[in-house]
Structures are given as C-alpha cells and as structure tokens.
Design a protein around this motif. Structure first.
Motif, PDB file in Angstrom:
ATOM      1  N   ALA A 122      48.812 -14.921  61.944  1.00 45.11           N
ATOM      2  CA  ALA A 122      49.986 -14.063  62.088  1.00 45.11           C
ATOM      3  C   ALA A 122      49.571 -12.614  62.332  1.00 45.11           C
ATOM      4  O   ALA A 122      50.127 -11.932  63.202  1.00 45.11           O
ATOM      5  N   ARG A 123      48.568 -12.145  61.594  1.00 46.58           N
ATOM      6  CA  ARG A 123      48.095 -10.773  61.782  1.00 46.58           C
ATOM      7  C   ARG A 123      47.493 -10.574  63.171  1.00 46.58           C
ATOM      8  O   ARG A 123      47.692  -9.530  63.814  1.00 46.58           O
ATOM      9  N   GLN A 124      46.779 -11.574  63.648  1.00 42.82           N
ATOM     10  CA  GLN A 124      46.165 -11.476  64.974  1.00 42.82           C
ATOM     11  C   GLN A 124      47.242 -11.419  66.058  1.00 42.82           C
ATOM     12  O   GLN A 124      47.159 -10.611  66.990  1.00 42.82           O
ATOM     13  N   LEU A 125      48.243 -12.277  65.938  1.00 40.92           N
ATOM     14  CA  LEU A 125      49.337 -12.282  66.914  1.00 40.92           C
ATOM     15  C   LEU A 125      50.107 -10.960  66.871  1.00 40.92           C
ATOM     16  O   LEU A 125      50.531 -10.440  67.912  1.00 40.92           O
ATOM     17  N   LEU A 126      50.270 -10.415  65.677  1.00 39.92           N
ATOM     18  CA  LEU A 126      50.984  -9.150  65.545  1.00 39.92           C
ATOM     19  C   LEU A 126      50.226  -8.034  66.251  1.00 39.92           C
ATOM     20  O   LEU A 126      50.825  -7.182  66.927  1.00 39.92           O
ATOM     21  N   GLU A 127      48.903  -8.047  66.138  1.00 39.79           N
ATOM     22  CA  GLU A 127      48.078  -7.051  66.830  1.00 39.79           C
ATOM     23  C   GLU A 127      48.177  -7.225  68.338  1.00 39.79           C
ATOM     24  O   GLU A 127      48.294  -6.243  69.086  1.00 39.79           O
ATOM     25  N   GLU A 128      48.166  -8.487  68.798  1.00 36.58           N
ATOM     26  CA  GLU A 128      48.272  -8.762  70.238  1.00 36.58           C
ATOM     27  C   GLU A 128      49.616  -8.317  70.804  1.00 36.58           C
ATOM     28  O   GLU A 128      49.718  -7.972  71.992  1.00 36.58           O
ATOM     29  N   SER A 129      50.647  -8.325  69.973  1.00 37.22           N
ATOM     30  CA  SER A 129      51.988  -7.961  70.459  1.00 37.22           C
ATOM     31  C   SER A 129      52.149  -6.471  70.694  1.00 37.22           C
ATOM     32  O   SER A 129      53.129  -6.037  71.316  1.00 37.22           O
ATOM     33  N   GLY A 130      51.195  -5.671  70.178  1.00 38.45           N
ATOM     34  CA  GLY A 130      51.311  -4.225  70.307  1.00 38.45           C
ATOM     35  C   GLY A 130      52.326  -3.628  69.358  1.00 38.45           C
ATOM     36  O   GLY A 130      52.859  -2.537  69.597  1.00 38.45           O
ATOM     37  N   GLU A 175      59.245 -21.022  72.492  1.00 34.22           N
ATOM     38  CA  GLU A 175      59.517 -19.608  72.712  1.00 34.22           C
ATOM     39  C   GLU A 175      59.831 -18.872  71.405  1.00 34.22           C
ATOM     40  O   GLU A 175      60.145 -17.683  71.427  1.00 34.22           O
ATOM     41  N   ALA A 176      59.767 -19.613  70.287  1.00 36.44           N
ATOM     42  CA  ALA A 176      60.120 -19.040  68.975  1.00 36.44           C
ATOM     43  C   ALA A 176      61.468 -18.334  69.040  1.00 36.44           C
ATOM     44  O   ALA A 176      61.691 -17.306  68.389  1.00 36.44           O
ATOM     45  N   GLN A 177      62.366 -18.875  69.877  1.00 40.01           N
ATOM     46  CA  GLN A 177      63.737 -18.373  69.933  1.00 40.01           C
ATOM     47  C   GLN A 177      64.430 -18.625  68.592  1.00 40.01           C
ATOM     48  O   GLN A 177      65.205 -17.812  68.099  1.00 40.01           O
ATOM     49  N   VAL A 178      64.107 -19.774  68.008  1.00 41.94           N
ATOM     50  CA  VAL A 178      64.640 -20.166  66.707  1.00 41.94           C
ATOM     51  C   VAL A 178      63.472 -20.478  65.786  1.00 41.94           C
ATOM     52  O   VAL A 178      62.526 -21.161  66.183  1.00 41.94           O
ATOM     53  N   ARG A 216      67.366 -11.949  71.739  1.00 40.29           N
ATOM     54  CA  ARG A 216      66.536 -11.522  72.872  1.00 40.29           C
ATOM     55  C   ARG A 216      67.335 -10.751  73.920  1.00 40.29           C
ATOM     56  O   ARG A 216      66.834 -10.468  75.013  1.00 40.29           O
ATOM     57  N   ASN A 217      68.577 -10.411  73.568  1.00 41.45           N
ATOM     58  CA  ASN A 217      69.377  -9.561  74.441  1.00 41.45           C
ATOM     59  C   ASN A 217      69.428  -8.120  73.910  1.00 41.45           C
ATOM     60  O   ASN A 217      70.234  -7.316  74.352  1.00 41.45           O
ATOM     61  N   LYS A 218      68.544  -7.812  72.966  1.00 40.05           N
ATOM     62  CA  LYS A 218      68.446  -6.462  72.410  1.00 40.05           C
ATOM     63  C   LYS A 218      66.987  -6.029  72.421  1.00 40.05           C
ATOM     64  O   LYS A 218      66.098  -6.817  72.135  1.00 40.05           O
ATOM     65  N   LYS A 219      66.755  -4.768  72.716  1.00 41.93           N
ATOM     66  CA  LYS A 219      65.388  -4.253  72.728  1.00 41.93           C
ATOM     67  C   LYS A 219      64.843  -4.185  71.315  1.00 41.93           C
ATOM     68  O   LYS A 219      65.563  -3.970  70.354  1.00 41.93           O
ATOM     69  N   GLY A 220      63.524  -4.351  71.201  1.00 41.52           N
ATOM     70  CA  GLY A 220      62.889  -4.278  69.896  1.00 41.52           C
ATOM     71  C   GLY A 220      61.600  -5.081  69.892  1.00 41.52           C
ATOM     72  O   GLY A 220      61.280  -5.790  70.860  1.00 41.52           O
ATOM     73  N   HIS A 231      60.901  -7.757  68.493  1.00 36.90           N
ATOM     74  CA  HIS A 231      61.140  -9.200  68.550  1.00 36.90           C
ATOM     75  C   HIS A 231      61.233  -9.723  69.977  1.00 36.90           C
ATOM     76  O   HIS A 231      61.287 -10.937  70.186  1.00 36.90           O
ATOM     77  N   GLN A 232      61.254  -8.823  70.957  1.00 37.22           N
ATOM     78  CA  GLN A 232      61.216  -9.278  72.355  1.00 37.22           C
ATOM     79  C   GLN A 232      59.866  -9.912  72.687  1.00 37.22           C
ATOM     80  O   GLN A 232      59.751 -10.709  73.623  1.00 37.22           O
TER      81      GLN A 232
END
Length: 601
Positions: free
Chosen positions: A428-436, A557-560, A372-376, A378-379
C-alpha cells in the motif's frame, strides 16, 4: 418537560439524597431566582406549578430574615423513572431517553426504565368478549423513509411495503424460481419482447376495490415515467390492459429477466383510483392488497392490522405495532425485543437460555465507492488500490464486534470463510508513492450506522499518511445520494440484496445509487452495454457470467472496495414461532404464530 427539569434542578441544587421519606430544606427566594434565572414573581409561579403536581410542599417565610421551607415529596429515582415512563406512554421515546441520559449519576434508573420498556413489547393479547386478538409490538430504531414502492431505497422500507402490497410475481430464492402472486400465469412471445400476465380474480385493495389490469398498467406507467427506480422497466415500450384480468407489456428489446425484475418491492401494485384522485392524501395512509393494512402512521408509531380476506391466506397475528425509538440510543440501552428486526448479533439483555438464535449470512456487503467524477487523489488507480490493500477486513470485523466475513464481491460466493483478501501495508505504501500522493485529505460520506467501520478505516489510512475526513448523514440524506455524491470523494454504504440478479442490477443502475453516480461516463456506457446483454440472455449462467464481468472490472479499477459480508442474528422468545430472516434481513410478520398458552414475555 420543563416542570420535570426544574424539579431535578432543585434536587441537584440542594443535594437531596435518594431517600423514601420527604426531605425538608430551608430556601431563600433569592437563591431560586438565581437557580431558575428568572424574577421572584416567576419563581412563585414555578413553585405553584410544582405544588399542583404534588412534587413539593412550600411554606413561605414570614417577615424579614425568615427563610421559606421546601419539602420534597417524591424521591429522586421514583420521580425520574415515573417521568420517563409517562413520556414513553405518550410516544415521546426520544425525549425519555434524552432526559435520563442527562442524569448521568442515575444509571440504575436508566436500567429500570429499559427493563420496564422491555415489558411493553412482545405479545399483547386484547380480549373483547369471547374473542382474543394477538398484537405484536416491536421497537424499531429506524422509521421508514417512504412506503411508496416507486421511491424505495432502504431494505426496511421495502420490507414494510411487502407487508402492505403485493407484486404480480414473487421470487423463491430457495427454489431459484419465480412463482405466481397477483398473476396466476404469464407467457411471452418467442423473442421475449411481449409478455402477457393473467391476473387472479377477487384480489382486493384494503379500501375494498377489486384489483384489475388498469391498476397494473397504472402502476407500471408510474414506475416507468416518474421514479428513481425506472431502471426496472427500462426496456418497456408500453403496457396495456387487454381486459380486466389481462395485462400486456411490449418491450423495446428482448428481456428474459422481466419476471425476476417484477419480483422487486418497487414493482408492487398500487390502486389507480386513489392515487389518481389525491396522491398526497393516499400516501398518508396507503392502501395495498398485502397481508396487513396500515391503520396508523405517525412520527412515533406505525400500526398494521391483519387483512382478514388476504388472497394468499390470513396471517395468524391480528396486528403489528412498530414503535419508533431514537436511533442514537447507546447500544447498552437497547432493548431485547429489537433482536427480532434489528439484525443485532449480540445476545439480548436478560434473555434466557431458552431463547432461540437464528443466524443467516446477509446477501450483499458493505463497500466504498469512489467518485471518479471529482478531482482529487482518488482519481489515481494506484491511490485507490493502496487504500484497498491497507484496509484490514478481519481487524475491522473484530473492531466492530459484529460477526462477518471479508468481501470480494457483492454476493457471498461459496464458503465465505474461505474468501481470500489481501491486507498488505508495505504494498500500500509503495502504491501510494507511485501515485504521487501529496498528503491531501479525502472526504468520505457515510451514515451513523457505519461509524465503527469508517473509524477503523480512518485509523488504517492515517497509518500510511492519508487523512480521512468523515461526514455523517442521516438516512434521508443518504437516500438522496445524487445530492451528496458530487462533493464526496467516496461513500461508505451497505447493500442488502433481496434477489441476487435484480438487486445487483439495482446497485448499478438506480439513479440514486452511489455506484451509479460515481462511475465515469466511459465505464457507465460500457456497463450499460453489458446490462443489455444480461437482459437479452435466456440463460441464467450467461447472465451470471456477464454480471461477473462488470464486478471484475469494478474490482480491477478499484472503483468499488468490497469490505464485509455481515452475519444477521436474531434471538427469539420461545413463545414466538415461524420466525425466519428473509432476504431483506427482516422477519415476515405474516409467518409468525404464537404458542398457547403464551409464556410471559
């Protein structure tokens, strides 16, 4: 090696079948210059070398138009097997396997070589006069990265350190208590800010010097000031040798967990005299106080000799020889003896029904940690949650063929077969859509040992439109996580816990831990506050609850992404007794003993 390759090239070029009698063919020197890509003069040198090694007979043609005659003296299978065996006897195991794998049509030779190699391992009895030495020879597919306790990163390295060194105290996971080791007694002040350790008399390093409080103080100062594992002594203000048998440690804050922390292999005591004099020379053949001493260490082999005056009792074995085999050997080519230290769940080839199976559940798990210290993409929390819901843990276990259970935490809690996890592609697909999410690839770094799992994850992610780029790193680079974490979106790794609380803290606090490296600053600061409360609490129940707070936030936070708790299986020959899997997932050589007379192995 070059001569062998040229002989094989001749066999292949003239399609010589695998027959026992010598085979004669007619040869033109011009053909050989083309085959070996060299001049006629060099061809004659090659022929002379092959003759000197009794591989061929050569009768040169006399006069124009007369062809030479070449007689193959050694048949194909015999030559390939003999050459691979000669390489192995010199310790060149990688070269032997690479040579045989180049001969794809000669699978029977590879099988015969593996059968021969199996017979080179196990129990070897060396007789000298009336005495007999029991040497245990084992193949290992992972050479140690370091034997320096302060620089430990891998479980196998920690296991070897425990064969060579000792700590002040040791943890009994069955009894859940810290027991004496080098220190026979210890006490503390009421606030747990001053700890005093009283050392045994007569504990000697392998080079003969008696261990004193000066060695302990030197070890802890070195660990505190110069190592990637300085987190173990983060609360230490100073350590002093009160007298030759007494060590006092003064802390900056209460730390009721200190004795447990000092059970870590990283806190193994090293000799101040040798390390102060010449550190580089010392680590080539380090001296400890453990049940075995290091007598040889090279790229191909490590030999451990028994410490006959070990203060906790002499080991039964007189020595252990670890032979380092290449880690890229296909599973089908691996040896039955690796089961003793290889944590492989499959029955060894040609193992009889009298082999004993020992199985235990690994403390620890495989996991993905997000940077989470890199852009992408996964932020985004929604993106990380989408990947988590998309990974079918049961399917991943079946795909790898290695038994285990889905993980929801660092350590298996209760009956792991009842562990709940959610695999929900629709969510998972719904969350992926929500994430933009825009379809950018994510880059995950892992080791070759995790190949099956990461390939499964890549397939799962691809099914919902997430391309995964995989970078495989060798164990040396994976141990230097700080160097690779900045560029990786995520890292897939496996943690093995020797001591529950200590190893959980290690995964969170060690400088080169991917979990530590990938946390955002705010999360890291919050975690450090909780860790201070853990250390200050005398209650084991409260410490467990505090560590669970950290774990729960990492989950929320799904950090891990926790993946799988693995089962560790080994198969043991009936002549070998005392074998048990320790918390590092290996066997302690000190506890092994052998039946007499020894069955053939």
């Amino acid at each position: 090696m070059l001569t062998a390759e040229r002989y094989v090239a001749l066999l292949n070029h003239y399609s010589v079948p695998n027959i026992s009698e010598p085979r004669e063919v007619e040869v033109a020197l011009e053909d050989l210059t083309n085959l070996f890509h060299c001049t006629e003069r060099n061809v004659k040198l090659i022929i002379r070398k092959l003759q000197e090694e009794s591989l061929i007979q050569w009768s040169p043609g006399r006069g124009r138009g007369h062809r030479s005659r070449l007689i193959f003296q050694v048949n194909r299978e015999s030559f390939l097997l003999d050459f691979a065996q000669r390489l192995a006897k010199k310790g060149e195991y990688r070269e032997a396997f690479e040579f045989l794998h180049q001969q794809e049509e000669d699978k029977a030779v590879l099988e015969n070589f593996i059968h021969w190699l199996n017979d080179q391992f196990g129990v070897e009895q060396l007789t000298a006069g009336k005495s007999c030495k029991d040497i245990f020879r084992l193949p290992v597919y992972r050479a140690p990265l370091t034997l320096d306790p302060a620089k430990l990163f891998y479980g196998f390295d920690a296991h070897l350190v425990r064969q060579l060194f000792d700590r002040l105290v040791q943890y009994d996971s069955d009894q859940g208590q810290v027991n004496p080791m080098i220190a026979h007694h210890w006490d503390h002040n009421e606030a747990a800010t001053e700890w005093t350790f009283h050392l045994r008399k007569g504990v000697r390093f392998h080079h003969g010097k008696e261990l004193t409080a000066e060695d302990v103080a030197f070890t802890f100062n070195r660990l505190h000031n110069e190592s990637m594992n300085d987190w173990l002594l983060s609360t230490m203000d100073r350590v002093e040798a009160v007298d030759p048998r007494t060590v006092k440690m003064v802390l900056t804050q209460p730390n009721w967990l200190l004795p447990r922390l000092l059970c870590s292999s990283c806190a193994s005591i090293v000799p101040a005299d040798l390390l102060s004099r010449d550190p580089n020379a010392y680590w080539q053949l380090p001296s400890g106080t453990g049940p075995f001493r290091l007598s040889h260490w090279s790229d191909n082999r490590m030999d451990l000799d028994v410490n006959p005056t070990y203060f906790l009792g002499r080991a039964y074995l007189d020595g252990v020889s670890l032979v380092f085999l290449p880690d890229n050997i296909p599973n089908s080519s691996r040896l039955k003896w690796e089961q003793l230290i290889g944590n492989d769940s499959r029955l060894p080839a040609k193992a009889g029904c009298d082999w004993q199976k020992i199985e235990t559940l690994c403390k620890g798990c495989s996991l993905i940690t997000w940077n989470r210290n890199k852009k992408g993409p996964h932020q985004s929390l929604s993106f990380r949650q989408a990947v988590n819901l998309m990974i079918d843990r049961q399917g991943m276990i079946a795909h790898s063929g290695k038994p285990g259970y889905p993980a929801r935490s660092f350590i298996p809690l209760g009956d792991p077969s009842l562990a709940f996890y959610r695999h929900d592609p629709a969510a998972a697909r719904q969350l992926l859509e929500e994430s933009g999410y825009k379809g950018e690839p994510i880059r995950i770094v892992t080791s070759h040992t995790e190949r099956d799992d990461i390939e499964w994850i890549r397939t799962q992610c691809a099914s919902i439109g997430i391309p995964v780029e995989i970078e495989y790193c060798d164990k040396t680079k994976m141990a230097q996580t700080a160097d690779i974490s900045k560029d990786a979106d995520g890292i897939l790794t496996t943690l093995v816990f020797a001591d529950d609380e200590v190893c959980e803290l290690e995964s969170l606090l060690q400088q080169d831990s991917s979990i530590h490296q990938h946390m955002p600053q705010e999360l890291r600061q919050w975690m450090n506050g909780i860790v201070n409360e853990v250390l200050a609490s005398p209650s084991g129940e409260r410490r467990r609850a505090l560590l669970q707070q950290i774990e729960h936030r990492l989950l929320e936070e799904a950090q891990v992404l926790f993946l799988v708790h693995r089962l560790l299986n080994i198969y043991v020959h009936p002549s070998i007794k005392g074998v048990a899997i320790n918390n590092l997932g290996w066997i302690d050589f000190k506890e092994i003993w052998l039946t007499s007379p020894h069955p053939a192995v």
